[in-house]
Design a protein around this motif. Structure first.
Motif: not given
Length: 249
Positions: A49-53, A76-87
């Motif tokens: 619920e805390h992670c945007s889809p 970012d609160k959108n953890l998928v976008m944050s993960s891609l940013a770190l990648a």
């Protein structure tokens, strides 16, 4: 300035020089390949619920865009976008020569671990357990995902300050918990940031409690991208990367 903000500021200028060639948001890891073929990876948090889809619709497609457009999503609160940013950050760092003084192999060989130490893991690194048992170290662990002999994340508030060694997952950068964890770990003799997500960016950790960064360099990008795209994890793609350790202190 928090760690994510420092990395964004430090990496945005070099990111202007590269475009995104391939972007993979896998089930366990995400990967970004630049137009020079340098590739970086980062953990993908399970959908909760805390992670945007998923990645933002207004950012699709990412391939072909300048890398600088992705970097600001770190933390970012959108953890998928944050993960891609770190990648993407890790791909940019892979475009450079490795820093002087790096070593290769297991993180435990790069830490001053003594018999009787208490070692606190933030993120449960189960493959390290047998080696730590041989060293007669007391291991305490916390993780967002329930695992055997592992407590909830809030236990870090008590466990980190009373430990001599801290091993903190690089994924804490993605969900913006890293700054608190590093502050709690200040009393520790050794503090390692560990995992495939870890950016080997010495400058970002210069004023923190970190003594060692332990990340990876992708050696076979196409195989890593394929493996991550098929939903597999580190166990499956570790043969296509090299473990890299960078001492800071």
């Amino acid at each position: 300035m928090d760690l994510s903000s420092f990395i964004i500021e430090h990496m945005s200028e070099p990111a202007n020089n590269y475009s995104l060639k391939r972007v993979q948001a896998g089930l366990i890891y995400s990967a970004v390949q630049l137009d020079n073929n340098a590739t970086g990876v980062a953990y993908t948090f399970p959908m909760k619920e805390h992670c945007s889809p998923g990645m933002r619709r207004d950012q699709k497609p990412l391939a072909g865009r300048k890398a600088v457009e992705l970097i600001p999503y770190l933390g970012d609160k959108n953890l998928v976008m944050s993960s891609l940013a770190l990648a993407a950050v890790n791909a940019l760092l892979a475009s450079r020569k490795l820093p002087e003084g790096v070593s290769f192999g297991d993180v435990l060989d790069n830490l001053d671990i003594r018999k009787g130490d208490q070692l606190c893991m933030v993120g449960s690194f189960l493959p390290l357990m047998p080696a730590l048992e041989k060293r007669q170290v007391k291991v305490v662990a916390v993780d967002e995902i329930p695992k055997p002999h592992t407590g909830p994340p809030e236990d870090a508030e008590r466990l980190l300050p009373e430990s001599q060694i801290a091993i903190i997952t690089g994924t804490a950068i993605i969900n913006n918990t890293i700054d608190r964890m590093l502050a709690l770990a200040r009393p520790c003799r050794e503090v390692a940031v560990l995992g495939a997500s870890t950016p080997l960016l010495k400058e970002a950790f210069a004023d923190t409690s970190v003594t060692c960064l332990s990340g990876i360099r992708v050696t076979e990008p196409e195989k890593v991208l394929q493996t991550i795209g098929e939903g597999a994890g580190f166990r499956e793609f570790k043969k296509y990367v090299r473990k890299v350790n960078l001492r800071l202190k």
